[in-house]
Design a protein around this motif. Structure first.
Motif, PDB file in Angstrom:
ATOM      1  N   GLY A 226       0.816  -1.208   0.000  1.00  0.00           N
ATOM      2  CA  GLY A 226       0.000   0.000   0.000  1.00  0.00           C
ATOM      3  C   GLY A 226       0.848   1.254   0.000  1.00  0.00           C
ATOM      4  N   PHE A 227       1.872   1.259   0.817  1.00  0.00           N
ATOM      5  CA  PHE A 227       2.768   2.411   0.890  1.00  0.00           C
ATOM      6  C   PHE A 227       3.514   2.607  -0.429  1.00  0.00           C
ATOM      7  N   LEU A 228       4.024   1.524  -0.988  1.00  0.00           N
ATOM      8  CA  LEU A 228       4.784   1.622  -2.234  1.00  0.00           C
ATOM      9  C   LEU A 228       3.924   2.144  -3.380  1.00  0.00           C
ATOM     10  N   MET A 229       2.657   1.799  -3.388  1.00  0.00           N
ATOM     11  CA  MET A 229       1.772   2.195  -4.480  1.00  0.00           C
ATOM     12  C   MET A 229       1.234   3.606  -4.298  1.00  0.00           C
ATOM     13  N   ASN A 230       0.919   3.988  -3.073  1.00  0.00           N
ATOM     14  CA  ASN A 230       0.208   5.243  -2.849  1.00  0.00           C
ATOM     15  C   ASN A 230       1.105   6.443  -2.587  1.00  0.00           C
ATOM     16  N   GLN A 231       2.258   6.234  -2.061  1.00  0.00           N
ATOM     17  CA  GLN A 231       3.159   7.344  -1.736  1.00  0.00           C
ATOM     18  C   GLN A 231       4.011   7.658  -2.965  1.00  0.00           C
ATOM     19  N   LYS A 232       3.804   8.833  -3.566  1.00  0.00           N
ATOM     20  CA  LYS A 232       4.473   9.187  -4.826  1.00  0.00           C
ATOM     21  C   LYS A 232       5.727  10.031  -4.638  1.00  0.00           C
ATOM     22  N   ASP A 233       5.981  10.506  -3.430  1.00  0.00           N
ATOM     23  CA  ASP A 233       7.102  11.401  -3.193  1.00  0.00           C
ATOM     24  C   ASP A 233       8.430  10.656  -3.308  1.00  0.00           C
ATOM     25  N   ARG A 234       9.351  11.263  -4.001  1.00  0.00           N
ATOM     26  CA  ARG A 234      10.661  10.663  -4.244  1.00  0.00           C
ATOM     27  C   ARG A 234      11.432  10.414  -2.959  1.00  0.00           C
ATOM     28  N   PHE A 235      11.277  11.291  -1.980  1.00  0.00           N
ATOM     29  CA  PHE A 235      12.051  11.184  -0.746  1.00  0.00           C
ATOM     30  C   PHE A 235      11.324  10.368   0.321  1.00  0.00           C
ATOM     31  N   SER A 236      10.004  10.404   0.333  1.00  0.00           N
ATOM     32  CA  SER A 236       9.246   9.591   1.290  1.00  0.00           C
ATOM     33  C   SER A 236       9.199   8.129   0.869  1.00  0.00           C
ATOM     34  N   ASN A 237       9.239   7.890  -0.430  1.00  0.00           N
ATOM     35  CA  ASN A 237       9.111   6.536  -0.960  1.00  0.00           C
ATOM     36  C   ASN A 237      10.076   6.346  -2.130  1.00  0.00           C
ATOM     37  N   PRO A 238      11.377   6.264  -1.851  1.00  0.00           N
ATOM     38  CA  PRO A 238      12.338   6.144  -2.967  1.00  0.00           C
ATOM     39  C   PRO A 238      12.170   4.860  -3.775  1.00  0.00           C
ATOM     40  N   VAL A 239      11.731   3.782  -3.145  1.00  0.00           N
ATOM     41  CA  VAL A 239      11.550   2.523  -3.878  1.00  0.00           C
ATOM     42  C   VAL A 239      10.387   2.647  -4.861  1.00  0.00           C
ATOM     43  N   GLY A 240       9.262   3.145  -4.403  1.00  0.00           N
ATOM     44  CA  GLY A 240       8.109   3.333  -5.291  1.00  0.00           C
ATOM     45  C   GLY A 240       8.423   4.303  -6.418  1.00  0.00           C
ATOM     46  N   TYR A 241       9.128   5.354  -6.089  1.00  0.00           N
ATOM     47  CA  TYR A 241       9.527   6.335  -7.105  1.00  0.00           C
ATOM     48  C   TYR A 241      10.453   5.696  -8.139  1.00  0.00           C
ATOM     49  N   THR A 242      11.418   4.920  -7.665  1.00  0.00           N
ATOM     50  CA  THR A 242      12.344   4.243  -8.571  1.00  0.00           C
ATOM     51  C   THR A 242      11.592   3.309  -9.509  1.00  0.00           C
ATOM     52  N   PHE A 243      10.644   2.557  -8.966  1.00  0.00           N
ATOM     53  CA  PHE A 243       9.864   1.639  -9.796  1.00  0.00           C
ATOM     54  C   PHE A 243       9.034   2.395 -10.827  1.00  0.00           C
ATOM     55  N   SER A 244       8.298   3.412 -10.397  1.00  0.00           N
ATOM     56  CA  SER A 244       7.407   4.103 -11.334  1.00  0.00           C
ATOM     57  C   SER A 244       8.180   4.836 -12.424  1.00  0.00           C
ATOM     58  N   THR A 245       9.250   5.529 -12.071  1.00  0.00           N
ATOM     59  CA  THR A 245      10.029   6.213 -13.104  1.00  0.00           C
ATOM     60  C   THR A 245      10.771   5.209 -13.990  1.00  0.00           C
ATOM     61  N   GLY A 246      11.229   4.113 -13.381  1.00  0.00           N
ATOM     62  CA  GLY A 246      11.944   3.094 -14.149  1.00  0.00           C
ATOM     63  C   GLY A 246      11.075   2.421 -15.186  1.00  0.00           C
ATOM     64  N   ILE A 247       9.880   2.002 -14.790  1.00  0.00           N
ATOM     65  CA  ILE A 247       9.020   1.323 -15.765  1.00  0.00           C
ATOM     66  C   ILE A 247       8.527   2.296 -16.824  1.00  0.00           C
ATOM     67  N   ASP A 248       8.300   3.553 -16.454  1.00  0.00           N
ATOM     68  CA  ASP A 248       7.919   4.546 -17.461  1.00  0.00           C
ATOM     69  C   ASP A 248       9.036   4.733 -18.481  1.00  0.00           C
ATOM     70  N   GLY A 249      10.269   4.809 -18.002  1.00  0.00           N
ATOM     71  CA  GLY A 249      11.409   4.973 -18.905  1.00  0.00           C
ATOM     72  C   GLY A 249      11.610   3.771 -19.805  1.00  0.00           C
ATOM     73  N   ILE A 250      11.486   2.584 -19.240  1.00  0.00           N
ATOM     74  CA  ILE A 250      11.645   1.361 -20.043  1.00  0.00           C
ATOM     75  C   ILE A 250      10.555   1.278 -21.107  1.00  0.00           C
ATOM     76  N   LEU A 251       9.313   1.537 -20.698  1.00  0.00           N
ATOM     77  CA  LEU A 251       8.212   1.477 -21.660  1.00  0.00           C
ATOM     78  C   LEU A 251       8.348   2.531 -22.749  1.00  0.00           C
TER      79      LEU A 251
END
Length: 177
Positions: free
Chosen positions: A34-59
């Protein structure tokens, strides 16, 4: 890659990206997902941010039909996170192959209507190549982790032996872990 397929893929990119992120997040225990999916802030949730920006870049790179050498940094960021976590190699790498399923499900109607099966196979081949690159990155990350652990054990052992006065005859510079 087929221009029509690229256009369809680009049009569905945000849906595919969202589903892919959901599949990656689903591989984590429920208390973290839940935290990884809902928290979009780069500093509050670096793992979620890394995943979302990474998959966007790959796609983005895959949708343009370009060589994925440009997406290696995005892939590298995701793999580094997965490599330090408590996943088996298969589970850590599964997210790449899940992209095939998502694309097939999301584009199924358009692929049938436009008879662009060859383009789908070409796209899936690029995903396979991406997986091989990801596996190389994963192995290098794991090797680095094991080297760090080994070096730390050597340092701890040396410190313990020195404290026990068992290493007094070897100068510090000769024994560098």
């Amino acid at each position: 890659m087929d221009r029509k397929f690229t256009e369809i893929l680009a049009a569905k990119k945000s849906t595919i990206s969202k589903r892919w992120l959901e599949m990656i997040i689903a591989s984590y225990p429920n208390d973290n997902s839940g935290f990884l999916m809902n928290q979009k802030d780069r500093f509050s949730n670096p793992v979620g941010y890394t995943f979302s920006t990474g998959i966007d870049g790959i796609l983005e790179v895959l949708a343009k039909g370009e060589d994925f050498a440009e997406s290696v940094q995005f892939l590298n960021d995701i793999i580094r996170v997965r490599a330090v976590q408590d996943f088996t190699p298969a589970k850590a790498m599964a997210f790449i192959f899940q992209l095939k399923t998502i694309v097939r499900e999301e584009l199924e109607k358009e692929i049938r209507q436009n008879q662009i099966y060859g383009a789908l196979l070409e796209f899936e081949s690029k995903i396979d190549d991406l997986a091989l690159t990801a596996f190389d990155i994963y192995v290098k990350c794991r090797e680095q982790i094991y080297e760090l652990r080994t070096d730390e054990l050597k340092r701890m052992t040396f410190t313990l032996l020195k404290k026990a006065n068992l290493m007094s005859e070897i100068p510090d510079q000769e024994f560098e872990p």
